[in-house]
Each structure stands twice: as structure tokens, then as C-alpha cells.
Write a protein that holds these residues in place. Sequence first.
Motif, PDB file in Angstrom:
ATOM      1  N   ALA A 195       0.888  -1.171   0.000  1.00  0.00           N
ATOM      2  CA  ALA A 195       0.000   0.000   0.000  1.00  0.00           C
ATOM      3  C   ALA A 195       0.920   1.214   0.000  1.00  0.00           C
ATOM      4  O   ALA A 195       1.438   1.611   1.043  1.00  0.00           O
ATOM      5  N   LEU A 196       1.161   1.771  -1.174  1.00  0.00           N
ATOM      6  CA  LEU A 196       2.153   2.817  -1.366  1.00  0.00           C
ATOM      7  C   LEU A 196       1.486   4.101  -1.831  1.00  0.00           C
ATOM      8  O   LEU A 196       0.648   4.087  -2.742  1.00  0.00           O
ATOM      9  N   ALA A 197       1.834   5.205  -1.214  1.00  0.00           N
ATOM     10  CA  ALA A 197       1.282   6.499  -1.604  1.00  0.00           C
ATOM     11  C   ALA A 197       1.733   6.849  -3.020  1.00  0.00           C
ATOM     12  O   ALA A 197       2.850   6.524  -3.433  1.00  0.00           O
ATOM     13  N   VAL A 198       0.857   7.518  -3.766  1.00  0.00           N
ATOM     14  CA  VAL A 198       1.185   7.976  -5.123  1.00  0.00           C
ATOM     15  C   VAL A 198       0.731   9.427  -5.260  1.00  0.00           C
ATOM     16  O   VAL A 198      -0.087   9.920  -4.491  1.00  0.00           O
ATOM     17  N   ARG A 199       1.259  10.091  -6.278  1.00  0.00           N
ATOM     18  CA  ARG A 199       0.941  11.494  -6.502  1.00  0.00           C
ATOM     19  C   ARG A 199      -0.462  11.647  -7.093  1.00  0.00           C
ATOM     20  O   ARG A 199      -1.038  10.685  -7.617  1.00  0.00           O
ATOM     21  N   THR A 200      -0.948  12.868  -7.048  1.00  0.00           N
ATOM     22  CA  THR A 200      -2.300  13.116  -7.545  1.00  0.00           C
ATOM     23  C   THR A 200      -2.421  12.934  -9.054  1.00  0.00           C
ATOM     24  O   THR A 200      -3.523  12.719  -9.567  1.00  0.00           O
ATOM     25  N   ASP A 201      -1.293  13.021  -9.777  1.00  0.00           N
ATOM     26  CA  ASP A 201      -1.333  12.836 -11.231  1.00  0.00           C
ATOM     27  C   ASP A 201      -0.915  11.429 -11.650  1.00  0.00           C
ATOM     28  O   ASP A 201      -0.695  11.174 -12.840  1.00  0.00           O
ATOM     29  N   HIS A 202      -0.794  10.512 -10.682  1.00  0.00           N
ATOM     30  CA  HIS A 202      -0.437   9.127 -11.000  1.00  0.00           C
ATOM     31  C   HIS A 202      -1.528   8.502 -11.866  1.00  0.00           C
ATOM     32  O   HIS A 202      -2.721   8.648 -11.582  1.00  0.00           O
ATOM     33  N   ARG A 203      -1.133   7.806 -12.917  1.00  0.00           N
ATOM     34  CA  ARG A 203      -2.093   7.235 -13.864  1.00  0.00           C
ATOM     35  C   ARG A 203      -2.216   5.729 -13.652  1.00  0.00           C
ATOM     36  O   ARG A 203      -1.220   5.041 -13.400  1.00  0.00           O
ATOM     37  N   VAL A 204      -3.439   5.239 -13.791  1.00  0.00           N
ATOM     38  CA  VAL A 204      -3.722   3.812 -13.595  1.00  0.00           C
ATOM     39  C   VAL A 204      -4.602   3.316 -14.739  1.00  0.00           C
ATOM     40  O   VAL A 204      -5.305   4.095 -15.395  1.00  0.00           O
ATOM     41  N   ASP A 205      -4.537   2.001 -14.972  1.00  0.00           N
ATOM     42  CA  ASP A 205      -5.370   1.374 -16.000  1.00  0.00           C
ATOM     43  C   ASP A 205      -6.653   0.865 -15.356  1.00  0.00           C
ATOM     44  O   ASP A 205      -6.617   0.142 -14.351  1.00  0.00           O
ATOM     45  N   THR A 206      -7.786   1.249 -15.931  1.00  0.00           N
ATOM     46  CA  THR A 206      -9.089   0.823 -15.427  1.00  0.00           C
ATOM     47  C   THR A 206      -9.899   0.202 -16.555  1.00  0.00           C
ATOM     48  O   THR A 206      -9.466   0.188 -17.724  1.00  0.00           O
ATOM     49  N   ALA A 207     -11.085  -0.260 -16.212  1.00  0.00           N
ATOM     50  CA  ALA A 207     -11.960  -0.873 -17.223  1.00  0.00           C
ATOM     51  C   ALA A 207     -12.440   0.148 -18.247  1.00  0.00           C
ATOM     52  O   ALA A 207     -12.864  -0.229 -19.355  1.00  0.00           O
ATOM     53  N   VAL A 208     -12.396   1.434 -17.905  1.00  0.00           N
ATOM     54  CA  VAL A 208     -12.870   2.467 -18.833  1.00  0.00           C
ATOM     55  C   VAL A 208     -11.720   3.252 -19.453  1.00  0.00           C
ATOM     56  O   VAL A 208     -11.940   4.296 -20.070  1.00  0.00           O
TER      57      VAL A 208
END
Length: 449
Positions: free
Chosen positions: A230-243
Motif C-alpha cells: 500500500a504505497l502512496a502515489v501522486r495526484t497525477d499518477h495514472r492507472v489502468d481501469t476498465a474504462v
Amino acid sequence: MTTYQEQVAVEATIAEQAWMTALGAVTEEIADCFGRREPRALAREMCEAMLMELDTRNCWTLAEALEHGGPHRLQHFLSRASVDHDLARDRIAAWTAGELADPDAVLIVDETGDEKSSTDCVGAAHQYSGALGGLGLCQVAVHLTYASRTGHAPIDRALYLGREWAADEERRLLTHVPDDIEFATKPQQAAVMLQRARDLGIQARWLAGDEVYGGRELRQAARALAFDYALAVRTDHRVDTAVGRLTVTDLAARVPKKSWMRLRTGHGLKGDRHYDWAVLGIRPDDTPDGHRPGHAAVLVRRHRYTRELSFYRCHSAAPVTLADLVDVVCRRWRVEEDFQMAKGVCGLAQGQTTCWNSWMRWTLISMLAAAVLAVARARTTTATTATTSSELVPPSGRELLRLLRITVLPRPRRERDHLLHWSAWRRHHQHQAAQAHRRWNNITATATT
């Protein structure tokens, strides 16, 4: 004597025995890390001296408190004595984790800086440090804390050498940096410490850290070593989602109002602290070859009043609840408590060391003192939980130290002749140093004219 005083007196007796047992056990564990009997005994003396009631902690003040005639024995121990400090580090880490053992323990990685006055100190450079509140001349080190249900303590550390510093052959030679030490980013140093923890058989399930350690490289290394994280990330961190691919800020904006859950995250001086939390599933991008995808998510924390958001990228091999993830994130703050104790009580930032060996050994002794104190506290709390009044909070690390200082820890030497000897020694040494600086200034001034 009141009932409360009687209970504290019992705790003090138990704490005394817990300290003596723990210190004896860990010094036995590291006994073969010393080439001779003298440095082995000196390591134990230094551990106890670190926790004495002193204004500052360095070779001069520790030597004075230990009744030495000068700092030379301690300086020799730190720089030239036959000591395998790497092996001692591993032994202390394994012992500490074994005493505080918890299969669901959290390994917490974070860095801290110590302000310096000169770039002559190993690793010292103008760099960012949260402890300094910005850029400054400092040493920065990455630390690893072991946090279980019964206690927490630092178990590893690595001195950060910036790219320019690591490539400077002259400074490396002057500070005796080993040839095999190369430049490594802070996440890379954290990955090495995680690998070492696994090699030592340390029981832990989770990895936690701040935004510096939320990158893909460390996350993938953690998963390869079978750590959930469980690692903190920045507000602009990008992730892959279903959409599609979204920033975590955009993802949080899609959380329905009814999906936020308010949970207690700790207790402060003004009462319990509560935040709003939400968890959203994502697609992992850090699956090592041959591993199952597992369960990836973004955990979002929202302040009740300011609505400020914080984000944590999480992964677990098996399904976990929102409460489990929140618990891991909240336990991440144990490393801040360890920094406060290590710097304020165990002398971590006061060593005034300049070379590689001396930095490693000073921080080793500081880590040893913090570990024994944490184990003694855990044993004392366990032994007294059933008999202590509910109107007394468990002793904090500093409160336990106060009890140990009046029971088992040696007191600094305060005899008149001894103090006069040290006053004379300091003033004579300072005179010689001033004379040496004047001669050097005269030489450099002549050379430039």
C-alpha cells in the motif's frame, strides 16, 4: 503510595528485567561480529550510553559519560576496529523481527535527512530532505521499519549517495566508500533492503511507503518477493481501469457519494481521528513473470472538512477488505515515530561522523538501542496488560526510558575531578584545532598570492 504508583512500580521492575534480558540476548546474537572482546564490550556500553540522559550524543559526550579519559576508544571503534557491521545489522534485524513477530507485519520504507555543515561528510550534499523542510546541506538515508501488532523498530538503513557524489573518486577515497557501492535511487535501495529481509526469513506481509516509493520498479520488486503493498502515489499518477487510463484524481471524482466510508484512523490529543475512504479496483501494471495478477486497487482518503484527497496504490495476492488497507496505511506512520525516537533519544542524527565505516557503525548502535528499547517495551506491555488499571495508558517509548533510567541504565559520570578533566581536554583540543585552522589558512593565503 497510591494504587497507580504501585502499578507503575511493578511496571518499572518488569521493564528492568525485560531490558536486561533483551540486551543480553541481542548482544549474544552479534558477539561473533567483532574481531576482539574489547569492541564487543564497547558496543554494549555505547548502546547503553545512547539512552543516558545527555544533552547531545557524540564520541566526546558518550566517552565522558562512560568515564573514559578521552574519545579515542570510541573513535577507534567507529573507524578502524575489526567489526563486521553488515553482519551485525542482519543479526539485529532478524532478532528484532523475531521478537516482534507477526505474519501480517508491515515493512515501512522512508528516508530522513541529517543537516551537515560541510560536504566533507560521506554522502553530504545540497539535496531535498523532508526533515529539513526543503533543500539543504545534509546526509539522506533510506530506512526500513518493522511494524507489527506488538511493536515497531528500525531494522535496516542505507546511506543515499547522489549521482555526482557517487561518481566523485576523490571524495569516495577520502571517506573510504567501498568500491562496490554504486549510485542507486532510493527505491532501488529500498528493493535491496526488501530482498535482504526476505533472505533473513523475516515474517512480514505488507510494504508501505510514501510517494517516493510508489513507482513501478519497486512495486514490481515487492511483488516478486511476495509482498503485498500500500504505497502512496501522486495526484497525477495514472492507472489502468476498465474504462481506460485515468489519473487517480479523475478516478476519485467518479466515486459515488454513498460509496465513501468513514473510518477511525487513530487517536490524537483532541480525540479520535476520522477520514472518509473509498477503494476502487484497477488493473495491475507490475505483475512479474510467472505471477498471478492478484487484486489491485486505488485507496482514496478524504479529509472530513477540507476535502483534501490522498491516494495509495495497493495490491494483494488474496482479497482484502477496505479496513485492512486502511490499517496498513495508518501503520505507515510508525516510521515517523521511529525517526523521532532514533533522533531524539538514540542519537541517530548526532554522530558527527564523516567516513563510511563510522556512519555505518554509529547508525548500527543507534538502531541497536532503538531495537532493544522497542522489544523491552513490547515485553513490558504484554506482561502488565492484565494487571494495569484501565485509567493508565501503556507506557510510551519515552516513558519506558524514564523508568529504565532510574532502574537499570547507568548514569553519566558527574564527579568533580572527572568533569574538570573533560573541560580541560575539550578546551585544549579546541585550541589545537583553532591553531591548525590558522596554519592552513596562512598556507592557502600564501599559495594564492
